[in-house]
Design a protein around this motif. Structure first.
Motif, PDB file in Angstrom:
ATOM      1  N   THR A  93       0.824  -1.203   0.000  1.00 33.78           N
ATOM      2  CA  THR A  93       0.000   0.000   0.000  1.00 33.78           C
ATOM      3  C   THR A  93       0.859   1.254   0.000  1.00 33.78           C
ATOM      4  N   ASP A  94       1.963   1.246   0.735  1.00 36.49           N
ATOM      5  CA  ASP A  94       2.868   2.395   0.741  1.00 36.49           C
ATOM      6  C   ASP A  94       3.409   2.676  -0.654  1.00 36.49           C
ATOM      7  N   VAL A  95       3.807   1.635  -1.353  1.00 32.43           N
ATOM      8  CA  VAL A  95       4.328   1.800  -2.716  1.00 32.43           C
ATOM      9  C   VAL A  95       3.238   2.338  -3.633  1.00 32.43           C
ATOM     10  N   TYR A  96       2.026   1.834  -3.503  1.00 36.81           N
ATOM     11  CA  TYR A  96       0.917   2.306  -4.339  1.00 36.81           C
ATOM     12  C   TYR A  96       0.584   3.767  -4.013  1.00 36.81           C
ATOM     13  N   LEU A  97       0.545   4.111  -2.730  1.00 39.47           N
ATOM     14  CA  LEU A  97       0.242   5.488  -2.342  1.00 39.47           C
ATOM     15  C   LEU A  97       1.283   6.465  -2.881  1.00 39.47           C
ATOM     16  N   LEU A  98       2.537   6.072  -2.831  1.00 40.18           N
ATOM     17  CA  LEU A  98       3.597   6.921  -3.359  1.00 40.18           C
ATOM     18  C   LEU A  98       3.416   7.142  -4.857  1.00 40.18           C
ATOM     19  N   ASN A  99       3.098   6.094  -5.588  1.00 42.53           N
ATOM     20  CA  ASN A  99       2.903   6.219  -7.033  1.00 42.53           C
ATOM     21  C   ASN A  99       1.636   7.000  -7.373  1.00 42.53           C
ATOM     22  N   VAL A 100       0.585   6.857  -6.569  1.00 40.83           N
ATOM     23  CA  VAL A 100      -0.615   7.667  -6.763  1.00 40.83           C
ATOM     24  C   VAL A 100      -0.291   9.144  -6.577  1.00 40.83           C
ATOM     25  N   ALA A 101       0.483   9.461  -5.543  1.00 32.37           N
ATOM     26  CA  ALA A 101       0.873  10.851  -5.304  1.00 32.37           C
ATOM     27  C   ALA A 101       1.707  11.401  -6.459  1.00 32.37           C
ATOM     28  N   ILE A 102       2.599  10.583  -7.007  1.00 31.21           N
ATOM     29  CA  ILE A 102       3.405  11.022  -8.151  1.00 31.21           C
ATOM     30  C   ILE A 102       2.516  11.286  -9.361  1.00 31.21           C
ATOM     31  N   ALA A 103       1.568  10.390  -9.629  1.00 30.28           N
ATOM     32  CA  ALA A 103       0.652  10.573 -10.760  1.00 30.28           C
ATOM     33  C   ALA A 103      -0.197  11.823 -10.587  1.00 30.28           C
ATOM     34  N   ASP A 104      -0.727  12.038  -9.381  1.00 22.44           N
ATOM     35  CA  ASP A 104      -1.538  13.231  -9.130  1.00 22.44           C
ATOM     36  C   ASP A 104      -0.702  14.499  -9.214  1.00 22.44           C
ATOM     37  N   LEU A 105       0.528  14.445  -8.725  1.00 22.95           N
ATOM     38  CA  LEU A 105       1.394  15.622  -8.772  1.00 22.95           C
ATOM     39  C   LEU A 105       1.735  15.991 -10.210  1.00 22.95           C
ATOM     40  N   LEU A 106       2.022  14.996 -11.038  1.00 27.49           N
ATOM     41  CA  LEU A 106       2.297  15.262 -12.449  1.00 27.49           C
ATOM     42  C   LEU A 106       1.088  15.905 -13.126  1.00 27.49           C
ATOM     43  N   PHE A 107      -0.095  15.483 -12.736  1.00 26.82           N
ATOM     44  CA  PHE A 107      -1.295  16.063 -13.335  1.00 26.82           C
ATOM     45  C   PHE A 107      -1.491  17.511 -12.904  1.00 26.82           C
ATOM     46  N   VAL A 108      -1.396  17.798 -11.599  1.00 27.38           N
ATOM     47  CA  VAL A 108      -1.655  19.164 -11.139  1.00 27.38           C
ATOM     48  C   VAL A 108      -0.591  20.136 -11.646  1.00 27.38           C
ATOM     49  N   VAL A 109       0.626  19.643 -11.894  1.00 24.30           N
ATOM     50  CA  VAL A 109       1.658  20.508 -12.465  1.00 24.30           C
ATOM     51  C   VAL A 109       1.307  20.892 -13.899  1.00 24.30           C
ATOM     52  N   SER A 110       0.714  19.969 -14.639  1.00 24.10           N
ATOM     53  CA  SER A 110       0.336  20.266 -16.020  1.00 24.10           C
ATOM     54  C   SER A 110      -0.994  21.008 -16.114  1.00 24.10           C
ATOM     55  N   LEU A 111      -1.770  21.049 -15.033  1.00 24.69           N
ATOM     56  CA  LEU A 111      -3.087  21.675 -15.067  1.00 24.69           C
ATOM     57  C   LEU A 111      -3.042  23.160 -15.439  1.00 24.69           C
ATOM     58  N   PRO A 112      -2.147  23.996 -14.877  1.00 18.87           N
ATOM     59  CA  PRO A 112      -2.106  25.403 -15.302  1.00 18.87           C
ATOM     60  C   PRO A 112      -1.817  25.579 -16.791  1.00 18.87           C
ATOM     61  N   LEU A 113      -0.984  24.721 -17.347  1.00 22.32           N
ATOM     62  CA  LEU A 113      -0.683  24.809 -18.774  1.00 22.32           C
ATOM     63  C   LEU A 113      -1.900  24.430 -19.615  1.00 22.32           C
ATOM     64  N   ILE A 114      -2.656  23.431 -19.164  1.00 16.04           N
ATOM     65  CA  ILE A 114      -3.874  23.052 -19.875  1.00 16.04           C
ATOM     66  C   ILE A 114      -4.876  24.202 -19.865  1.00 16.04           C
ATOM     67  N   VAL A 115      -5.047  24.840 -18.707  1.00 11.94           N
ATOM     68  CA  VAL A 115      -5.979  25.966 -18.598  1.00 11.94           C
ATOM     69  C   VAL A 115      -5.509  27.132 -19.474  1.00 11.94           C
ATOM     70  N   TYR A 116      -4.218  27.395 -19.463  1.00 14.17           N
ATOM     71  CA  TYR A 116      -3.672  28.490 -20.277  1.00 14.17           C
ATOM     72  C   TYR A 116      -3.909  28.239 -21.759  1.00 14.17           C
ATOM     73  N   ASN A 117      -3.680  27.022 -22.201  1.00  8.58           N
ATOM     74  CA  ASN A 117      -3.882  26.703 -23.611  1.00  8.58           C
ATOM     75  C   ASN A 117      -5.350  26.794 -24.012  1.00  8.58           C
ATOM     76  N   GLU A 118      -6.238  26.368 -23.104  1.00  2.52           N
ATOM     77  CA  GLU A 118      -7.661  26.455 -23.413  1.00  2.52           C
ATOM     78  C   GLU A 118      -8.130  27.904 -23.485  1.00  2.52           C
ATOM     79  N   MET A 119      -7.563  28.769 -22.665  1.00  2.00           N
ATOM     80  CA  MET A 119      -7.936  30.183 -22.677  1.00  2.00           C
ATOM     81  C   MET A 119      -7.458  30.882 -23.941  1.00  2.00           C
TER      82      MET A 119
END
Length: 313
Positions: free
Chosen positions: A36-62
């Protein structure tokens, strides 16, 4: 549009802080001792990669994809990778919890760190393979027959693998877990039942509306629509997608911060940051204070000597 940008900004801040804390905790304070620790760490990495790209997605859509088609493909492809990896990892967490609680006798043989790392590698590879059509065909949907087929296959795969499969696994596993926990008269076990229910309900509440809209949009993709219907569907897709984005902020709370040990590590992070700040700021303040005292002393000494000399004259 302004409200959307405001909500996306909140999602970015909360998701970045929460998932960063999870990664820092596992990197410096809490070793990965279980699957579970390994899965939680990888979930956090996946979510972090997404939120980092989120401002760029919003900027491109605007600005109508002002960053160009390459950036568009990379951003949409990264979102697809994080979607598949995150959802499948959540399904793995529910499976691991099922084995640990319901199949406790087999847990020692099945729940090992090498197995979890291998499973995470397979999931990330599988997520990249499923996201390849998004990387390659994103701007060719209107010009190629294969791309038109992919236009239907991409949301269909996202629905099947990115939502319904994890939902099915979570429902089966957590139902068995709840039945097992309710058979044991223990306050901590009943508290765990509430946590399990919260995990499932939040997952469904965040992702079900968007996937219903996505399913409907896929079903009528090649049908002619009135302008009002098309606009309403676009608004519904935008709103439900924003709700789905919220799940990346809630994952650290549901899967990490609810644990007592994790909250203690979380508290230690802030204590260490506070101590580190005091160590860094205090010497600078001390040196600044001493320099000010030194200058003021020099001034007072120089002033007294001037006064003294004038008096002696």
């Amino acid at each position: 549009m302004f409200v959307g940008r405001y909500v996306h900004s909140i999602i970015f801040i909360l998701g970045f802080v929460g998932n960063s804390l999870v990664i820092v905790t596992y990197a410096f304070y809490k070793r990965t001792k279980s699957m579970t620790d390994v899965y939680l760490l990888n979930v956090a990495i996946a979510d972090l990669l997404f939120v980092v790209s989120l401002p760029l997605i919003v900027y491109n859509e605007m600005w109508s994809w002002s960053m160009g088609p390459v950036a568009c493909k990379l951003l949409r492809g990264s979102y697809s990778v994080n979607l598949y990896s995150g959802m499948l990892l959540l399904a793995c967490i529910s499976t691991d919890r099922y084995i640990a609680i319901v199949q406790a006798r087999r847990s020692f043989r099945l729940r090992t760190l090498p197995h979890s790392r291998l499973i995470c590698t397979v999931i990330w590879t599988f997520a990249f393979l499923l996201s390849f059509p998004t990387f390659y065909f994103y701007h060719r949907f209107e010009n190629d027959n294969t791309a038109l087929t992919t236009k239907v296959a991409v949301p269909s795969t996202q629905l099947a693998v990115g939502f319904f499969l994890p939902l099915l696994i979570m429902t089966v596993c957590y139902t068995a877990i709840i039945v097992k926990l309710l058979s044991v008269r223990n306050f901590q076990r009943h508290k765990a039942v509430r946590v399990v229910l919260a995990v499932v309900l939040v997952f469904v509440a965040c992702h079900l509306p968007y996937n219903i809209v996505l399913l409907y949009n896929t079903a009528i993709m090649f049908q002619q629509q009135k302008c009002e219907e098309s606009d309403s569907l676009k608004v519904a897709e935008t709103l439900t997608q924003t709700i789905a984005y919220l799940h990346c902020c809630l994952n650290p709370v549901l899967y990490a911060f609810v644990g007592v040990k994790f909250r203690n590590h979380f508290r230690r992070i802030f204590q260490d940051l506070w101590c580190l700040g005091k160590r860094y700021i205090a010497p600078r303040r001390f040196s600044r204070v001493t320099s000010e005292v030194y200058v003021s002393t020099r001034r007072s000494v120089d002033g007294s000597s001037d006064n003294g000399s004038s008096l002696t004259m």
